[in-house]
Design a protein around this motif. Structure first.
Motif, PDB file in Angstrom:
ATOM      1  N   ASN A   1       0.823  -1.206   0.000  1.00 56.96           N
ATOM      2  CA  ASN A   1       0.000   0.000   0.000  1.00 56.96           C
ATOM      3  C   ASN A   1       0.862   1.264   0.000  1.00 56.96           C
ATOM      4  O   ASN A   1       2.059   1.224   0.264  1.00 56.96           O
ATOM      5  N   THR A   2       0.224   2.380  -0.287  1.00 56.61           N
ATOM      6  CA  THR A   2       0.877   3.680  -0.216  1.00 56.61           C
ATOM      7  C   THR A   2       0.344   4.435   0.993  1.00 56.61           C
ATOM      8  O   THR A   2      -0.862   4.473   1.213  1.00 56.61           O
ATOM      9  N   VAL A   3       1.239   5.019   1.768  1.00 54.94           N
ATOM     10  CA  VAL A   3       0.842   5.720   2.992  1.00 54.94           C
ATOM     11  C   VAL A   3       1.240   7.184   2.889  1.00 54.94           C
ATOM     12  O   VAL A   3       2.416   7.504   2.739  1.00 54.94           O
ATOM     13  N   MET A   4       0.257   8.059   2.926  1.00 56.98           N
ATOM     14  CA  MET A   4       0.531   9.493   2.895  1.00 56.98           C
ATOM     15  C   MET A   4      -0.188  10.174   4.059  1.00 56.98           C
ATOM     16  O   MET A   4      -1.400  10.062   4.196  1.00 56.98           O
ATOM     17  N   GLN A   5       0.562  10.865   4.874  1.00 52.22           N
ATOM     18  CA  GLN A   5      -0.020  11.582   5.995  1.00 52.22           C
ATOM     19  C   GLN A   5      -0.846  12.765   5.500  1.00 52.22           C
ATOM     20  O   GLN A   5      -0.555  13.346   4.456  1.00 52.22           O
TER      21      GLN A   5
ATOM     22  N   LEU B   1     -10.657   2.862  -9.932  1.00 55.22           N
ATOM     23  CA  LEU B   1      -9.762   1.924  -9.256  1.00 55.22           C
ATOM     24  C   LEU B   1      -9.508   0.703 -10.132  1.00 55.22           C
ATOM     25  O   LEU B   1      -8.388   0.188 -10.212  1.00 55.22           O
ATOM     26  N   GLY B   2     -10.560   0.256 -10.812  1.00 57.07           N
ATOM     27  CA  GLY B   2     -10.425  -0.900 -11.690  1.00 57.07           C
ATOM     28  C   GLY B   2      -9.512  -0.628 -12.871  1.00 57.07           C
ATOM     29  O   GLY B   2      -8.703  -1.481 -13.261  1.00 57.07           O
ATOM     30  N   LYS B   3      -9.609   0.560 -13.433  1.00 55.96           N
ATOM     31  CA  LYS B   3      -8.783   0.906 -14.604  1.00 55.96           C
ATOM     32  C   LYS B   3      -7.319   1.124 -14.236  1.00 55.96           C
ATOM     33  O   LYS B   3      -6.426   0.911 -15.058  1.00 55.96           O
ATOM     34  N   THR B   4      -7.072   1.586 -13.018  1.00 56.54           N
ATOM     35  CA  THR B   4      -5.704   1.938 -12.619  1.00 56.54           C
ATOM     36  C   THR B   4      -5.008   0.854 -11.807  1.00 56.54           C
ATOM     37  O   THR B   4      -3.779   0.867 -11.684  1.00 56.54           O
ATOM     38  N   GLY B   5      -5.805  -0.055 -11.225  1.00 55.53           N
ATOM     39  CA  GLY B   5      -5.213  -1.060 -10.354  1.00 55.53           C
ATOM     40  C   GLY B   5      -4.880  -0.523  -8.979  1.00 55.53           C
ATOM     41  O   GLY B   5      -4.203  -1.184  -8.183  1.00 55.53           O
ATOM     42  N   LEU B   6      -5.371   0.688  -8.677  1.00 53.27           N
ATOM     43  CA  LEU B   6      -5.152   1.284  -7.359  1.00 53.27           C
ATOM     44  C   LEU B   6      -6.162   0.733  -6.371  1.00 53.27           C
ATOM     45  O   LEU B   6      -7.121   0.060  -6.753  1.00 53.27           O
ATOM     46  N   SER B   7      -5.957   1.030  -5.088  1.00 50.95           N
ATOM     47  CA  SER B   7      -6.832   0.428  -4.078  1.00 50.95           C
ATOM     48  C   SER B   7      -7.610   1.426  -3.230  1.00 50.95           C
ATOM     49  O   SER B   7      -8.549   1.037  -2.536  1.00 50.95           O
ATOM     50  N   HIS B   8      -7.244   2.721  -3.267  1.00 49.76           N
ATOM     51  CA  HIS B   8      -8.009   3.682  -2.463  1.00 49.76           C
ATOM     52  C   HIS B   8      -7.844   5.101  -3.014  1.00 49.76           C
ATOM     53  O   HIS B   8      -6.980   5.365  -3.856  1.00 49.76           O
TER      54      HIS B   8
ATOM     55  N   ILE C   1      -5.509   7.524  -5.782  1.00 46.23           N
ATOM     56  CA  ILE C   1      -6.079   8.209  -6.943  1.00 46.23           C
ATOM     57  C   ILE C   1      -5.549   9.644  -7.014  1.00 46.23           C
ATOM     58  O   ILE C   1      -5.170  10.135  -8.074  1.00 46.23           O
ATOM     59  N   ALA C   2      -5.536  10.326  -5.870  1.00 46.00           N
ATOM     60  CA  ALA C   2      -5.052  11.710  -5.821  1.00 46.00           C
ATOM     61  C   ALA C   2      -3.602  11.793  -6.259  1.00 46.00           C
ATOM     62  O   ALA C   2      -3.214  12.645  -7.070  1.00 46.00           O
ATOM     63  N   ILE C   3      -2.778  10.886  -5.735  1.00 46.90           N
ATOM     64  CA  ILE C   3      -1.354  10.889  -6.073  1.00 46.90           C
ATOM     65  C   ILE C   3      -1.160  10.580  -7.555  1.00 46.90           C
ATOM     66  O   ILE C   3      -0.370  11.230  -8.250  1.00 46.90           O
ATOM     67  N   TYR C   4      -1.904   9.592  -8.036  1.00 45.11           N
ATOM     68  CA  TYR C   4      -1.811   9.205  -9.449  1.00 45.11           C
ATOM     69  C   TYR C   4      -2.224  10.361 -10.354  1.00 45.11           C
ATOM     70  O   TYR C   4      -1.556  10.664 -11.347  1.00 45.11           O
ATOM     71  N   PHE C   5      -3.310  11.037 -10.010  1.00 41.35           N
ATOM     72  CA  PHE C   5      -3.810  12.135 -10.837  1.00 41.35           C
ATOM     73  C   PHE C   5      -2.796  13.267 -10.920  1.00 41.35           C
ATOM     74  O   PHE C   5      -2.613  13.889 -11.959  1.00 41.35           O
ATOM     75  N   LEU C   6      -2.109  13.525  -9.813  1.00 43.40           N
ATOM     76  CA  LEU C   6      -1.178  14.651  -9.748  1.00 43.40           C
ATOM     77  C   LEU C   6       0.193  14.338 -10.321  1.00 43.40           C
ATOM     78  O   LEU C   6       0.876  15.215 -10.847  1.00 43.40           O
ATOM     79  N   THR C   7       0.616  13.093 -10.214  1.00 45.32           N
ATOM     80  CA  THR C   7       1.990  12.743 -10.606  1.00 45.32           C
ATOM     81  C   THR C   7       2.058  11.858 -11.836  1.00 45.32           C
ATOM     82  O   THR C   7       3.128  11.727 -12.450  1.00 45.32           O
ATOM     83  N   GLY C   8       0.931  11.234 -12.198  1.00 45.60           N
ATOM     84  CA  GLY C   8       0.934  10.310 -13.322  1.00 45.60           C
ATOM     85  C   GLY C   8       1.564   8.986 -12.992  1.00 45.60           C
ATOM     86  O   GLY C   8       1.815   8.159 -13.854  1.00 45.60           O
ATOM     87  N   ARG C   9       1.796   8.758 -11.714  1.00 45.26           N
ATOM     88  CA  ARG C   9       2.476   7.534 -11.299  1.00 45.26           C
ATOM     89  C   ARG C   9       1.553   6.619 -10.530  1.00 45.26           C
ATOM     90  O   ARG C   9       0.918   7.048  -9.575  1.00 45.26           O
ATOM     91  N   VAL C  10       1.449   5.382 -10.954  1.00 45.79           N
ATOM     92  CA  VAL C  10       0.704   4.382 -10.184  1.00 45.79           C
ATOM     93  C   VAL C  10       1.669   3.880  -9.129  1.00 45.79           C
ATOM     94  O   VAL C  10       2.532   3.061  -9.393  1.00 45.79           O
ATOM     95  N   ASN C  11       1.523   4.365  -7.929  1.00 39.98           N
ATOM     96  CA  ASN C  11       2.523   4.169  -6.886  1.00 39.98           C
ATOM     97  C   ASN C  11       1.881   3.481  -5.712  1.00 39.98           C
ATOM     98  O   ASN C  11       1.360   4.111  -4.806  1.00 39.98           O
ATOM     99  N   GLY C  12       1.935   2.198  -5.688  1.00 40.99           N
ATOM    100  CA  GLY C  12       1.392   1.510  -4.538  1.00 40.99           C
ATOM    101  C   GLY C  12       0.963   0.117  -4.834  1.00 40.99           C
ATOM    102  O   GLY C  12       0.828  -0.286  -5.937  1.00 40.99           O
TER     103      GLY C  12
END
Length: 212
Positions: free
Chosen positions: A122-126, A190-197, A201-212
């Motif tokens: 998972n990805t953890v962002m405070q 979530l289904g299209k990106t393979g992300l989990s929460h 999504i916010a991080i992906y939208f801003l950075t273009g990176r699927v990170n997690g």
């Protein structure tokens, strides 16, 4: 099986204090403590390390640079833990593949859970980190780094609102659609990106990176 952890911090007091705290938890094995990012990368390239806790400002190689090399050259998952919440470091660390970004003033239990979460993929962002990201956005629609052709216009609208930190209820008021419909769109995203929460999504939208 214990989670193998490396701690990189140029402050020996913090470094050893973190080691003492983590060794009180039976699920962790602190395999090494080092002074800088270069030592962290060298160790992880030659040893089995699950999660590397990296300070940002270190001599020889900082935590952001070390994150990039760890992501590219090892299987170790970088987790930034720092006293600095500068915008530039946050965004660079995320772009370089950091799996988390926390401030050191968190209680030990929060750090414990973050390490376990990162270890589990998972990805953890405070919250304060997300606030810093949002502060960089334009007043209207954030500039996205993603391939917009993968999504419908409505999905892009919703992702933009999530990137601003809005809840489903707030998005519902902004876009004049029901919360249930928004939830369905989020499931589709979530289904299209393979992300989990939604944080991812916010991080992906801003950075273009699927990170997690």
């Amino acid at each position: 099986m214990k989670i193998k952890v490396l701690i990189a911090d140029d402050n020996s007091f913090i470094r050893e204090g973190m080691k003492i705290i983590l060794t009180t938890y039976e699920e962790f094995d602190v395999v090494e403590t080092v002074n800088d990012g270069l030592e962290a990368v060298d160790y992880c390239k030659n040893h089995d390390v699950d999660v590397a806790l990296l300070d940002v400002r270190m001599p020889n190689m900082n935590g952001v640079e070390a994150t990039k090399l760890l992501t590219e050259q090892t299987k170790t998952k970088p987790l930034i833990i720092t006293t600095f919440d500068d915008d530039e470091y946050i965004l660079d660390a995320i772009k370089n593949g950091a799996k988390g970004y926390l401030l050191k003033n968190n209680d030990p239990e929060r750090i414990r859970e973050a390490i376990k979460s990162v270890f589990n993929g998972n990805t953890v962002m405070q919250d304060v980190v997300l606030e810093k990201i949002k502060s960089n956005l334009t007043e209207n629609k954030p500039e996205s780094k993603i391939n917009t052709s993968l999504f419908t216009d409505r999905e892009l609208d919703i992702m933009a609102q999530i990137a601003k930190g809005l809840s489903n209820k707030e998005i519902s008021k902004q876009l004049y659609i029901s919360e249930g419909t928004i939830a369905n769109y989020i499931t589709s995203i979530l289904g299209k990106t393979g992300l989990s929460h939604r944080t991812q999504i916010a991080i992906y939208f801003l950075t273009g990176r699927v990170n997690g």
